[in-house]
Design a protein around this motif. Structure first.
Motif, PDB file in Angstrom:
ATOM      1  N   THR A   1     -21.465  12.988 -36.034  1.00  0.00           N
ATOM      2  CA  THR A   1     -20.896  12.243 -34.908  1.00  0.00           C
ATOM      3  C   THR A   1     -21.740  11.018 -34.572  1.00  0.00           C
ATOM      4  O   THR A   1     -21.200   9.949 -34.261  1.00  0.00           O
ATOM      5  CB  THR A   1     -20.784  13.159 -33.675  1.00  0.00           C
ATOM      6  OG1 THR A   1     -19.972  14.296 -34.001  1.00  0.00           O
ATOM      7  CG2 THR A   1     -20.165  12.409 -32.505  1.00  0.00           C
ATOM      8  N   LEU A   2     -23.059  11.169 -34.642  1.00  0.00           N
ATOM      9  CA  LEU A   2     -23.946  10.034 -34.374  1.00  0.00           C
ATOM     10  C   LEU A   2     -23.752   8.930 -35.404  1.00  0.00           C
ATOM     11  O   LEU A   2     -23.638   7.747 -35.051  1.00  0.00           O
ATOM     12  CB  LEU A   2     -25.404  10.500 -34.375  1.00  0.00           C
ATOM     13  CG  LEU A   2     -26.465   9.404 -34.164  1.00  0.00           C
ATOM     14  CD1 LEU A   2     -26.272   8.740 -32.808  1.00  0.00           C
ATOM     15  CD2 LEU A   2     -27.870   9.988 -34.283  1.00  0.00           C
ATOM     16  N   LEU A   3     -23.682   9.297 -36.682  1.00  0.00           N
ATOM     17  CA  LEU A   3     -23.463   8.304 -37.738  1.00  0.00           C
ATOM     18  C   LEU A   3     -22.107   7.631 -37.583  1.00  0.00           C
ATOM     19  O   LEU A   3     -21.969   6.422 -37.797  1.00  0.00           O
ATOM     20  CB  LEU A   3     -23.568   8.971 -39.113  1.00  0.00           C
ATOM     21  CG  LEU A   3     -24.972   9.324 -39.603  1.00  0.00           C
ATOM     22  CD1 LEU A   3     -24.892  10.112 -40.899  1.00  0.00           C
ATOM     23  CD2 LEU A   3     -25.798   8.062 -39.809  1.00  0.00           C
ATOM     24  N   LEU A   4     -21.101   8.432 -37.215  1.00  0.00           N
ATOM     25  CA  LEU A   4     -19.761   7.879 -37.012  1.00  0.00           C
ATOM     26  C   LEU A   4     -19.767   6.863 -35.876  1.00  0.00           C
ATOM     27  O   LEU A   4     -19.192   5.771 -35.992  1.00  0.00           O
ATOM     28  CB  LEU A   4     -18.779   9.005 -36.699  1.00  0.00           C
ATOM     29  CG  LEU A   4     -17.339   8.571 -36.382  1.00  0.00           C
ATOM     30  CD1 LEU A   4     -16.713   7.891 -37.587  1.00  0.00           C
ATOM     31  CD2 LEU A   4     -16.506   9.774 -35.952  1.00  0.00           C
ATOM     32  N   ALA A   5     -20.429   7.208 -34.781  1.00  0.00           N
ATOM     33  CA  ALA A   5     -20.488   6.306 -33.632  1.00  0.00           C
ATOM     34  C   ALA A   5     -21.209   5.005 -33.987  1.00  0.00           C
ATOM     35  O   ALA A   5     -20.776   3.911 -33.593  1.00  0.00           O
ATOM     36  CB  ALA A   5     -21.195   6.994 -32.463  1.00  0.00           C
ATOM     37  N   ILE A   6     -22.307   5.116 -34.748  1.00  0.00           N
ATOM     38  CA  ILE A   6     -23.052   3.925 -35.158  1.00  0.00           C
ATOM     39  C   ILE A   6     -22.184   3.038 -36.051  1.00  0.00           C
ATOM     40  O   ILE A   6     -22.132   1.812 -35.867  1.00  0.00           O
ATOM     41  CB  ILE A   6     -24.345   4.321 -35.892  1.00  0.00           C
ATOM     42  CG1 ILE A   6     -25.309   5.010 -34.923  1.00  0.00           C
ATOM     43  CG2 ILE A   6     -25.005   3.095 -36.521  1.00  0.00           C
ATOM     44  CD1 ILE A   6     -26.547   5.563 -35.596  1.00  0.00           C
ATOM     45  N   SER A   7     -21.488   3.655 -37.009  1.00  0.00           N
ATOM     46  CA  SER A   7     -20.657   2.895 -37.948  1.00  0.00           C
ATOM     47  C   SER A   7     -19.527   2.177 -37.222  1.00  0.00           C
ATOM     48  O   SER A   7     -19.292   0.982 -37.438  1.00  0.00           O
ATOM     49  CB  SER A   7     -20.081   3.842 -39.017  1.00  0.00           C
ATOM     50  OG  SER A   7     -21.102   4.485 -39.746  1.00  0.00           O
ATOM     51  N   VAL A   8     -18.823   2.910 -36.353  1.00  0.00           N
ATOM     52  CA  VAL A   8     -17.719   2.307 -35.610  1.00  0.00           C
ATOM     53  C   VAL A   8     -18.235   1.189 -34.706  1.00  0.00           C
ATOM     54  O   VAL A   8     -17.623   0.122 -34.591  1.00  0.00           O
ATOM     55  CB  VAL A   8     -16.980   3.378 -34.785  1.00  0.00           C
ATOM     56  CG1 VAL A   8     -15.952   2.724 -33.858  1.00  0.00           C
ATOM     57  CG2 VAL A   8     -16.288   4.377 -35.702  1.00  0.00           C
ATOM     58  N   GLY A   9     -19.384   1.421 -34.095  1.00  0.00           N
ATOM     59  CA  GLY A   9     -19.965   0.401 -33.231  1.00  0.00           C
ATOM     60  C   GLY A   9     -20.312  -0.863 -33.986  1.00  0.00           C
ATOM     61  O   GLY A   9     -20.021  -1.979 -33.524  1.00  0.00           O
ATOM     62  N   LEU A  10     -20.915  -0.721 -35.153  1.00  0.00           N
ATOM     63  CA  LEU A  10     -21.273  -1.888 -35.964  1.00  0.00           C
ATOM     64  C   LEU A  10     -20.031  -2.649 -36.426  1.00  0.00           C
ATOM     65  O   LEU A  10     -20.011  -3.886 -36.427  1.00  0.00           O
ATOM     66  CB  LEU A  10     -22.104  -1.443 -37.170  1.00  0.00           C
ATOM     67  CG  LEU A  10     -23.515  -0.947 -36.875  1.00  0.00           C
ATOM     68  CD1 LEU A  10     -24.176  -0.406 -38.141  1.00  0.00           C
ATOM     69  CD2 LEU A  10     -24.372  -2.063 -36.273  1.00  0.00           C
ATOM     70  N   LEU A  11     -18.996  -1.905 -36.834  1.00  0.00           N
ATOM     71  CA  LEU A  11     -17.763  -2.553 -37.279  1.00  0.00           C
ATOM     72  C   LEU A  11     -17.085  -3.293 -36.130  1.00  0.00           C
ATOM     73  O   LEU A  11     -16.566  -4.402 -36.318  1.00  0.00           O
ATOM     74  CB  LEU A  11     -16.812  -1.509 -37.868  1.00  0.00           C
ATOM     75  CG  LEU A  11     -17.235  -0.892 -39.214  1.00  0.00           C
ATOM     76  CD1 LEU A  11     -16.303   0.237 -39.603  1.00  0.00           C
ATOM     77  CD2 LEU A  11     -17.274  -1.953 -40.309  1.00  0.00           C
ATOM     78  N   MET A  12     -17.109  -2.702 -34.953  1.00  0.00           N
ATOM     79  CA  MET A  12     -16.502  -3.364 -33.791  1.00  0.00           C
ATOM     80  C   MET A  12     -17.271  -4.620 -33.404  1.00  0.00           C
ATOM     81  O   MET A  12     -16.678  -5.657 -33.098  1.00  0.00           O
ATOM     82  CB  MET A  12     -16.450  -2.390 -32.613  1.00  0.00           C
ATOM     83  CG  MET A  12     -15.446  -1.258 -32.785  1.00  0.00           C
ATOM     84  SD  MET A  12     -15.362  -0.172 -31.340  1.00  0.00           S
ATOM     85  CE  MET A  12     -14.763  -1.317 -30.090  1.00  0.00           C
ATOM     86  N   ILE A  13     -18.590  -4.547 -33.451  1.00  0.00           N
ATOM     87  CA  ILE A  13     -19.403  -5.722 -33.129  1.00  0.00           C
ATOM     88  C   ILE A  13     -19.124  -6.853 -34.115  1.00  0.00           C
ATOM     89  O   ILE A  13     -18.990  -8.017 -33.732  1.00  0.00           O
ATOM     90  CB  ILE A  13     -20.900  -5.357 -33.149  1.00  0.00           C
ATOM     91  CG1 ILE A  13     -21.237  -4.447 -31.965  1.00  0.00           C
ATOM     92  CG2 ILE A  13     -21.763  -6.614 -33.112  1.00  0.00           C
ATOM     93  CD1 ILE A  13     -22.650  -3.903 -32.002  1.00  0.00           C
ATOM     94  N   SER A  14     -19.029  -6.501 -35.407  1.00  0.00           N
ATOM     95  CA  SER A  14     -18.795  -7.532 -36.424  1.00  0.00           C
ATOM     96  C   SER A  14     -17.452  -8.219 -36.229  1.00  0.00           C
ATOM     97  O   SER A  14     -17.290  -9.389 -36.582  1.00  0.00           O
ATOM     98  CB  SER A  14     -18.866  -6.912 -37.825  1.00  0.00           C
ATOM     99  OG  SER A  14     -17.772  -6.040 -38.062  1.00  0.00           O
TER     100      SER A  14
END
Length: 379
Positions: free
Chosen positions: A30-43
């Motif tokens: 869940t932590l990795l998923l949140a980080i990945s989604v967050g990075l994609l949204m920021i980009s």
């Protein structure tokens, strides 16, 4: 003193070990998923963040991950796929056996949590390996190649230019007993050298490139009608090594363009064309020119059938032999799998902002026409 015997878990219950294992995997995933989604949204939401990542952080990712996978002569992504699937199936069987023998649900639950963690880990590497790069500046922008609309006459002139280029190199490359292109050397290493040479002409492509890799089971791509695939998880440029030789140079350079961080398919095609056309190897120039010729001629056939027929008749027989061999190769793999993969690939590209889907590959024509018009004006 009498020792108390270990108590077995009651049927349908979770052991403490499996409960702890499941919790750790779920939290980590869940932590990795949140980080990945967050990075994609920021980009996608923060202007310039994708380019900043591509310029400042991604080079370290490809250098480290690509350097590790480059230690092996085979595709680590391909072997990892086979090994990973085998391991998942084996662990599932073991978990089911445990469930049947002891009645404990924890083993299967822990396996499912492991699948969740694996999926999140792959998404994380995908995000770092290519996901954010979809939001970077285009190659033509970085290379200061302005694009403009063009006329049917200008498209026809570009096709004539490409026909001349193909006809010249077709007679100068080595051929086998069947009259098909024969590459003198390892195309995987030559592709790296070709892209490195392109990096000296275009700053956006500067850097050291690893050798492209052929698959152990190329049919994996053939049935999907794929000439190559970039594996962001391992930073590897994978090529369908079963294809006719003329396909190999251009495809290898295309996948290495993805390694450089340019994810748009039309731009990867254009980068491969530029690298091959002006590169140090005749076989690569021939491969790049003939591939661009086919894309451009397909556009000309729709725009001006008469001009298409006139130009089509000018192609030399040597190039015709390679085109025929290529068509025959792909026809034998057409079917349900290829149709399904085309739909999946189309949806994936659209989800990444390439609104034309698989038609994005054809955008090479627009880029090549503009390149021809621009270079002609400079002469």
């Amino acid at each position: 003193m009498r020792r108390e015997k270990n108590k077995k878990s009651a049927p349908g219950h979770f052991s403490e070990q499996n409960r702890r294992r499941r919790k750790q995997r779920l939290l980590s995933g869940t932590l990795l998923l949140a980080i990945s989604v967050g990075l994609l949204m920021i980009s996608r939401q923060v202007a310039g963040s994708g380019e900043w990542y591509a310029q400042n952080l991604y080079p370290y990712f490809r250098r480290i991950v690509g350097g590790l996978s480059g230690l092996f002569p085979f595709s680590v992504a391909e072997v990892g796929l086979y090994g990973g699937l085998a391991a998942l199936i084996w662990r599932l069987v073991q978990s089911l056996r445990c469930r049947i023998k002891t009645g404990e649900r924890g083993a299967v639950s822990a396996w499912l949590a492991g699948v969740w963690l694996l999926g999140a880990l792959l998404l994380f590497f995908y995000t770092l390996g290519c996901g954010i790069n979809y939001q970077r500046r285009s190659f033509v922008s970085l290379a200061e190649m302005p694009q403009q609309s063009y006329t049917k006459a200008e498209l026809a002139k570009t096709c004539r230019w490409l026909t001349d280029a193909v006809n010249q190199t077709a007679a100068r490359v080595q051929r086998d007993e069947e009259g098909l292109l024969q590459i003198s050397g390892d195309y995987r290493e030559l592709a790296a050298a070709t892209m490195t040479a392109a990096g000296k002409r275009y700053e956006a492509l500067a850097g050291k490139y690893p050798a492209a890799k052929g698959l152990l089971v190329p049919e994996l791509l053939s049935y999907q009608q794929l000439s190559g695939i970039y594996a962001p998880f391992t930073a590897e440029a994978n090529v369908n090594s079963a294809m006719p030789a003329y396909d190999l140079p251009f495809t290898a350079c295309h996948e290495l363009a993805h390694f450089q961080g340019f994810m748009s398919e039309d731009e990867a095609n254009f980068i491969a064309f530029l690298a091959c056309h002006d590169g140090p190897y005749r076989e690569f120039a021939y491969s790049g020119d003939l591939t661009a010729w086919q894309y451009a001629m397909s556009r000309l056939r729709r725009a001006d059938p008469t001009a298409y027929e006139q130009e089509r008749a000018r192609l030399v027989p040597q190039a015709e032999a390679d085109i025929t061999a290529d068509a025959e190769f792909w026809q034998q793999y057409e079917g349900i799998i290829s149709d399904w993969n085309q739909q999946v690939n189309d949806s994936y590209l659209k989800a990444q902002g390439q609104s034309a889907g698989i038609a994005t590959y054809g955008g090479l024509t627009d880029l090549v026409v503009n390149h021809y018009l621009r270079t002609r004006e400079q002469k």
